[in-house]
Design an enzyme around this catalytic site. Sequence first.
Site, mmCIF file in Angstrom:
data_model
loop_
_atom_site.group_PDB
_atom_site.id
_atom_site.type_symbol
_atom_site.label_atom_id
_atom_site.label_comp_id
_atom_site.label_asym_id
_atom_site.label_seq_id
_atom_site.Cartn_x
_atom_site.Cartn_y
_atom_site.Cartn_z
ATOM 1 N N LYS A 1 3.844 -6.933 3.354
ATOM 2 C CA LYS A 1 3.583 -5.503 3.174
ATOM 3 C C LYS A 1 3.330 -4.951 4.568
ATOM 4 O O LYS A 1 2.867 -5.659 5.461
ATOM 5 C CB LYS A 1 2.377 -5.281 2.274
ATOM 6 C CG LYS A 1 1.036 -5.224 3.005
ATOM 7 C CD LYS A 1 0.588 -3.817 3.238
ATOM 8 C CE LYS A 1 -0.470 -3.754 4.356
ATOM 9 N NZ LYS A 1 -0.922 -2.384 4.589
ATOM 10 N N THR B 1 0.151 -9.981 12.582
ATOM 11 C CA THR B 1 1.163 -9.267 11.799
ATOM 12 C C THR B 1 0.483 -8.377 10.788
ATOM 13 O O THR B 1 -0.711 -8.180 10.829
ATOM 14 C CB THR B 1 2.067 -10.259 11.066
ATOM 15 O OG1 THR B 1 2.824 -9.536 10.129
ATOM 16 C CG2 THR B 1 1.256 -11.294 10.344
ATOM 17 N N THR C 1 0.875 -1.188 0.000
ATOM 18 C CA THR C 1 0.000 0.000 0.000
ATOM 19 C C THR C 1 0.904 1.228 0.000
ATOM 20 O O THR C 1 1.364 1.644 -1.056
ATOM 21 C CB THR C 1 -0.964 -0.006 1.215
ATOM 22 O OG1 THR C 1 -0.214 -0.152 2.416
ATOM 23 C CG2 THR C 1 -1.971 -1.120 1.090
#
Lengths: 404, 404
Positions: A176, A187, A150
């Site tokens: 990511k 996570t 992102t």
Amino acid sequence: MRKIKGSITSPKGFTASAVAADIKEIGKTREDLCVLYSEKPCVAAGVFTKNTLKSGTVLLCHKTLENPTHQGVVALSGIANTLTGDDFEKAQKLQALAANFLHLSVKEVLLASTGKIGKVLPMEPIVAGFQKMPEPDAAFGDAAARAILTSDTAEKVTSYQEEIGGKTVTISAMAKGSGMIHPNMGTTLSFVTTDLAIEKELLQRALSIAVEDTLNMISIDGDMSTNDTCLVLANGMAENPKILCGKSEDYRRFVQLLVQVLQDLAQMIAGDAEGSTKLLTAHVSGVDTKEKARILAKGVISSARFKAAMSGVDGYWGRILASMGATMVDFDLKKVKVSYTWGNEKHTVYDHGKNIEFPTDKLESMGSSPEVVLEISMDAGKEEATAYGCDLTEDYIRHVVDYR
Amino acid sequence: MRKIKGSITSPKGFTASAVAADIKEIGKTREDLCVLYSEKPCVAAGVFTKNTLKSGTVLLCHKTLENPTHQGVVALSGIANTLTGDDFEKAQKLQALAANFLHLSVKEVLLASTGKIGKVLPMEPIVAGFQKMPEPDAAFGDAAARAILTSDTAEKVTSYQEEIGGKTVTISAMAKGSGMIHPNMGTTLSFVTTDLAIEKELLQRALSIAVEDTLNMISIDGDMSTNDTCLVLANGMAENPKILCGKSEDYRRFVQLLVQVLQDLAQMIAGDAEGSTKLLTAHVSGVDTKEKARILAKGVISSARFKAAMSGVDGYWGRILASMGATMVDFDLKKVKVSYTWGNEKHTVYDHGKNIEFPTDKLESMGSSPEVVLEISMDAGKEEATAYGCDLTEDYIRHVVDYR
């Protein structure tokens, strides 16, 4: 264990594909929809966000994981598909589209999504995306790593090989994450592939252990996302004798491998945090229990004052000790030693109750270093823990404000 | 209960004095050393930081509070007198100097300090300060309020009167605090004086209750100081029938008064936070337990993403709901309603599962407002809680970096 240059498709039998589907906005130049595929069925394991508000994607992935084997994963970035009311239904459509594309049943396809919370996921770009998506190929590993990003500034990929049971086993991982990152969230999005042969329950156990000391030891901004997912797929194509025992040497080696790739991802995530300039590592040792060591390390790495000081180049120890005390863990101040290490420099600033002035002529080189390691020894036991974070900068605020 | 214009010396029998003693640096233009004095002995109560590392000043104040009555307080700003090894001894010297100045025994003098952690407190400026300090007088209430400030931009003072037991009782309070402010820290430095007559144990009980819903509901940056102290002194000079019963109407009225002054301080502290532009108030209602309501309100007000969004003028609800979910408190998303209020404007942005777009033409007026109230109703019970915080701005980072 040796590090290799590779991608998520490096382990035997794994392929990937990705496409720029313009999910969030028209004319996006980067991939935002990807699949992973294994030519043989895999056992899979997952860890998810502990936020009580979970994306429909997370809920469906968790449910799908109950099936014995899986052969595909679909992931998208840009829109999180969360808190929209129709997010579970949209997740089912996404899973069905991916299953169709990969010629699998929906039961075999795991899934993940990341991006803006609360925006309705548009299905048209995804349908169109699958129509123009290339056939999965080992060459598309890097494209898949780009598709899950992102606001990240770089892909996060790591690969290793190790001899297990007389065979060469390969493990690769990609992630990511650059904001809303904090312990207890499972996570960010992370995917691990391996050609290891292992029993499904043992894979889950290994993942849960490995996450505790790696992805759960990162803190960027204290916020916790609704979409966090870490998936591991193991297809057995390395042909090692299948790992069936949690006490075997082969299992121990695999846990080490898994910890290594997840630690690499944790460092890359913390180092690429929105608006930060450096990776901070807090290593706390000499503590009587592991739990206390983890709490202290996370306490320091989460302190806004310490993080801001590291952006402003301040070597002072007062904020570090105050943040450790704020965890309410008891410790003996007179036994504490605090040091900074960066590049080839190491400076102790507090030693068993004594203040040692930080050399001001070294501030500039510490400030410009991309990584600073804080070592805190307590002289009170044998346990230790490491936490990963980043400095807090004016740019962080700009990033959060701009990310709408 | 009526608000009056006043200072810490407004209640009968209280006086104060202050001086610029140059404790932290030579040539400081503002007062940094002050005393409070009561002409009659007081009962006193205190709440302190929960940080396991406590200043020598806090430890000595806590110990001194065990005595039945007190008549003086000494407070200084600039250097916290914390984690230096000699901080308890220095606190004893400070207490002795103040006792000598006020012609009291050390047992009667409470104390507090705030400022830089880890710097050794120099006694010479304090000795010299007491030599030039004016005799305590009711006129020096404002000077005392200035003397406890560090990076604050304004004094924080509030006063009320109320009829209790047929007599007019006056209560006044002053505070300092603009960073390292978070729940569970007791509070920042706060001092409350009143001419009420009350039994000592009841005063402590009233304070502990009042702090829970006021000073313990502020979060500025998630950090917790080593020096936080809130002291209340009651000298009985209003001549109300002494409050001896925790179930009496008089006691109930006093708790209301105390909650009111501490709530005023909480709002002033949050509104004056380092680098912030606005006071944020999160009011959570319709929850089944008080504890859950508090956790949810604190969860929202502590979210770096929400705080940063408020500095950047973003009316989006996604971050608010995600931060509530991150507290791991269970709630029904379909029953939640979220509204913003500022000035004369009120806008609902989420209503029982439905997204309502925030009117973008209103963003500018919300952004420039010095206060934004977030109302979150859950439709699941009768309990409620309010938390106080501030937006997170680029200036925050600058302030933390500059404060050495």
